[in-house]
Design an enzyme around this catalytic site. Structure first.
Site, mmCIF file in Angstrom:
data_model
loop_
_atom_site.group_PDB
_atom_site.id
_atom_site.type_symbol
_atom_site.label_atom_id
_atom_site.label_comp_id
_atom_site.label_asym_id
_atom_site.label_seq_id
_atom_site.Cartn_x
_atom_site.Cartn_y
_atom_site.Cartn_z
ATOM 1 N N ASP A 275 0.848 -1.196 0.000
ATOM 2 C CA ASP A 275 0.000 0.000 0.000
ATOM 3 C C ASP A 275 0.880 1.242 0.000
ATOM 4 O O ASP A 275 1.298 1.724 1.048
ATOM 5 C CB ASP A 275 -0.926 -0.014 1.231
ATOM 6 C CG ASP A 275 -1.832 1.209 1.270
ATOM 7 O OD1 ASP A 275 -1.912 1.929 0.256
ATOM 8 O OD2 ASP A 275 -2.471 1.430 2.324
ATOM 9 N N LYS A 282 1.831 7.874 0.435
ATOM 10 C CA LYS A 282 2.248 7.927 1.838
ATOM 11 C C LYS A 282 3.629 8.570 1.938
ATOM 12 O O LYS A 282 4.368 8.615 0.951
ATOM 13 C CB LYS A 282 2.317 6.508 2.410
ATOM 14 C CG LYS A 282 0.974 5.842 2.633
ATOM 15 C CD LYS A 282 1.162 4.454 3.219
ATOM 16 C CE LYS A 282 -0.181 3.737 3.396
ATOM 17 N NZ LYS A 282 -1.049 4.322 4.426
ATOM 18 N N ASP A 352 -5.537 6.591 -0.634
ATOM 19 C CA ASP A 352 -4.941 5.781 0.432
ATOM 20 C C ASP A 352 -6.014 5.099 1.287
ATOM 21 O O ASP A 352 -5.710 4.225 2.085
ATOM 22 C CB ASP A 352 -4.040 6.671 1.302
ATOM 23 C CG ASP A 352 -3.047 5.859 2.117
ATOM 24 O OD1 ASP A 352 -2.929 4.640 1.856
ATOM 25 O OD2 ASP A 352 -2.408 6.440 3.012
ATOM 26 N N ARG A 356 -11.125 -0.118 2.181
ATOM 27 C CA ARG A 356 -12.587 -0.123 2.225
ATOM 28 C C ARG A 356 -13.200 -0.267 0.840
ATOM 29 O O ARG A 356 -14.289 -0.793 0.674
ATOM 30 C CB ARG A 356 -13.076 1.139 2.943
ATOM 31 C CG ARG A 356 -12.687 2.410 2.278
ATOM 32 C CD ARG A 356 -12.845 3.638 3.172
ATOM 33 N NE ARG A 356 -11.749 3.779 4.129
ATOM 34 C CZ ARG A 356 -11.687 4.743 5.048
ATOM 35 N NH1 ARG A 356 -12.657 5.622 5.176
ATOM 36 N NH2 ARG A 356 -10.657 4.802 5.869
HETATM 37 N N1 BES Z 1 -3.247 0.250 5.168
HETATM 38 C C1 BES Z 1 -3.584 1.523 5.685
HETATM 39 C C2 BES Z 1 -3.845 1.495 7.178
HETATM 40 C C3 BES Z 1 -2.654 1.244 8.044
HETATM 41 C C4 BES Z 1 -1.962 2.287 8.592
HETATM 42 C C5 BES Z 1 -2.283 -0.037 8.371
HETATM 43 C C6 BES Z 1 -0.885 2.051 9.424
HETATM 44 C C7 BES Z 1 -1.213 -0.271 9.186
HETATM 45 C C8 BES Z 1 -0.531 0.771 9.723
HETATM 46 C C9 BES Z 1 -4.847 2.035 5.008
HETATM 47 O O1 BES Z 1 -5.020 1.637 3.700
HETATM 48 C C10 BES Z 1 -4.759 3.516 5.020
HETATM 49 O O2 BES Z 1 -3.876 4.032 4.401
HETATM 50 N N2 BES Z 1 -5.655 4.144 5.740
HETATM 51 C C11 BES Z 1 -5.655 5.564 5.845
HETATM 52 C C12 BES Z 1 -7.075 6.039 5.760
HETATM 53 C C13 BES Z 1 -7.198 7.518 5.606
HETATM 54 C C14 BES Z 1 -6.671 7.949 4.254
HETATM 55 C C15 BES Z 1 -8.628 7.898 5.763
HETATM 56 C C16 BES Z 1 -5.039 5.906 7.201
HETATM 57 O O3 BES Z 1 -5.273 5.200 8.174
HETATM 58 O O4 BES Z 1 -4.307 6.884 7.242
HETATM 59 ZN ZN ZN Z 2 -4.084 -0.108 3.153
HETATM 60 MN MN MN Z 3 -3.982 2.927 2.369
#
Ligand code: BES
Ligand code: ZN
Ligand code: MN
Length: 504
Positions: A275, A282, A352, A356
């Site tokens: 990801d 990121k 990101d 979902r």
């Molecule tokens: N895979 C990430 C969530 C994640 C973050 C897992 C840290 C493990 C450690 C997910 O896809 C993501 O990036 N979520 C975002 C959502 C936001 C953009 C609303 C997040 O948590 O920042």
């Molecule tokens: Zn993710």
């Molecule tokens: Mn993500």
């Protein structure tokens, strides 16, 4: 490592090491007392001289104890007898493994599994012992030069028991524990593999391999890009567009009840093999760790591996929802509007928030199986780590009875979860000016909940739970790596459903 139950006289034991507990205030455990009698006071001699106080994790390794045929006796400190509990039991097991590993012993007989812990039977104690030993022994060596690999000489562990009635519980614990440990290893290996190797295609091949030496209870189905397209799973597909690695949804259908697959339990694992965040990229800090964004899928794989080996009498469908989230010329963009399989349109405001999008289409897809229960397992939000830290997984559900069952399994195994609400008011924060809903909330707060709210929008026809494992499936820092969680929780949930609960 091989595990055995030992039910015979201590006097006659001729093994390489015996491990017994000693409490503080010069209090010997039953086994230590017994050895003391046989050795005509040798153990007490060391205790009374102050050589070992019995504090938790203190130890004394004795050789050539008089009248004892075994080569070594390891006395392990257990703290105050009245304070002895689950945590201390885990600690002394781990310490025991460290000490045994520092010797050249190839076998050991443990007596510490007989120490009294309120409400915990022999099944629990031996299951926990196997769990601790797995944690201690796990190594991920595939990419290291041979000289960097540590080898252990310890190969056989005997659990001594005093009561005939405990033989059954001990044997069951070993039978279950050995298979569960194999599944945990499978899961950890998958999650630890680098993202250039563990691609969606790799996960697909792993799943296909399950079919090889199993019976007709199992069938594998792979849904590739073309089929995903035909099914209208556009949200799932959108995420993978920026990647050269094609998406694969792999289904492991296990038919342990020998009837049709209706009323199955369905497990869905988020399997983003990397990801990057996509165009909403990121920061580079710790980006390497985003290879574990497929931990949910790795857990589902591990669970199915275990379920097949345990031959559980249940119908279960495990789904590995795999793809890669990358930026690229073909990538989906912030601002894109996607028509999901359910018909609802979603405006992408952040690429990101991809998990979902994958899950929402699968939550619609699984309706065709008329499942009784659907559980998704996903490293979904950083916000869940903020809310609950690294020890507790987030639990969300539309069914209180299901929550009760999951929390029961959580308490049995110590694989902790905490329920967070899916609050109607927060659903409104997913408002989009242009589509039915946005893929992120318009508030910054409660990110774990708003993500669950997004998913809940797509759940209509079955009981459902969502487990956010962003904080629990992985350890960062020096001991970086997969934890295999929440395998223990989910396997216990399934064992309970199968009527194979031996914890009480
Ligand atoms: N895979 C990430 C969530 C994640 C973050 C897992 C840290 C493990 C450690 C997910 O896809 C993501 O990036 N979520 C975002 C959502 C936001 C953009 C609303 C997040 O948590 O920042
Ligand atoms: Zn993710
Ligand atoms: Mn993500």
């Amino acid at each position: 490592m091989k595990f055995h139950i030992n039910y015979f006289n201590v006097e006659q034991l001729k093994k390489e090491c015996l491990v017994v507990g000693v409490f503080e205030n010069k209090k010997l455990s039953i086994a230590a007392k017994y050895l003391d009698e046989i050795s005509k006071g040798c153990i007490n001699k060391y205790i009374l001289s102050g050589e070992l106080e019995g504090k938790v994790n203190q130890f004394l390794l004795l050789y050539n104890v008089p009248h004892i045929f075994s080569d070594r006796v390891l006395l392990i400190g257990c703290g105050k007898e009245s304070d002895f509990n689950e945590d201390i039991y885990r600690k002394i097991l781990l310490k025991t493994m460290y000490v045994l590993n520092s010797t050249s012993a190839t076998e050991a007989v443990l007596f510490i599994n007989n120490l009294f812990i309120d409400n915990k039977n022999m099944y629990w104690k031996i299951r926990v012992a196997l769990e601790v030993i797995e944690k201690f022994s796990y190594q991920f060596n595939y990419f290291k030069s041979i000289y960097k690999i540590k080898r252990s000489t310890l190969h056989n562990i005997f659990f001594n028991i005093y009561q005939k009635s405990d033989i059954f519980f001990g044997e069951m614990a070993i039978q279950h524990g050995v298979i569960i440990n194999q599944g945990i290893k499978e899961t950890k290996d998958l999650a630890n593999l680098p993202p250039n190797i563990c691609t969606p295609n790799y996960l697909k091949l792993k799943v296909k391999n399950l079919e090889q030496n199993s019976d007709s209870k199992l069938s594998i189905e792979i849904v590739d890009e073309k089929l995903l397209n035909m099914l209208g799973m556009n949200a799932y597909l959108a995420v993978s567009k920026g990647s050269k690695n094609k998406p694969y949804m792999s289904l492991i259908k296990y038919n342990g009840l020998n009837n049709n697959m209706f009323q199955s339990i369905i497990l869905i694992g988020k399997g983003v093999t990397f990801d990057s965040g996509g165009l909403s990229i990121k920061s580079s800090k710790c980006m390497d760790e985003m290879k574990y964004d497929m931990s949910g899928a790795a857990v589902v794989y591990g669970i199915m591996y275990i379920v097949i080996k345990l031959k559980l009498p249940l119908n279960i469908i495990g789904i590995l929802a795999s793809c890669e989230n990358m930026p690229g010329g073909g990538a989906f963009r912030p601002g894109d509007i996607i028509k999901t399989m359910s018909g609802a349109t979603v405006e992408v405001l952040d690429t990101d928030a991809e998990g979902r999008l994958i899950l929402c289409d699968i939550l619609t897809y699984v309706e065709r199986f008329q499942p009784s229960i659907v559980i998704d397992i996903a490293t979904l939000t950083g916000a869940c780590v903020t809310a609950l830290g690294n020890s507790i997984s987030g639990l969300f559900s539309n069914c209180n009875l299901l929550v009760k069952d999951i929390i029961k399994a959580s308490k049995q195994t110590g694989d902790t979860v905490w329920q967070l609400p899916i609050f109607d008011k927060y659903k409104d924060t997913l408002h989009s000016n242009f589509a039915d809903l946005a893929n992120i909330s318009n508030t910054k707060s409660a990110g774990a909940i708003t993500a669950a709210c997004f998913l809940s929008h797509f759940v209509k026809k079955y009981y459902w739970a969502h487990i956010d494992i962003a904080g629990t499936s992985w350890v960062s820092g020096k001991n970086k790596g997969s934890t295999g969680r929440p395998i223990l929780l989910l396997i216990q949930f399934l064992l309970n459903k199968s009527g194979l609960n031996f914890y009480s």
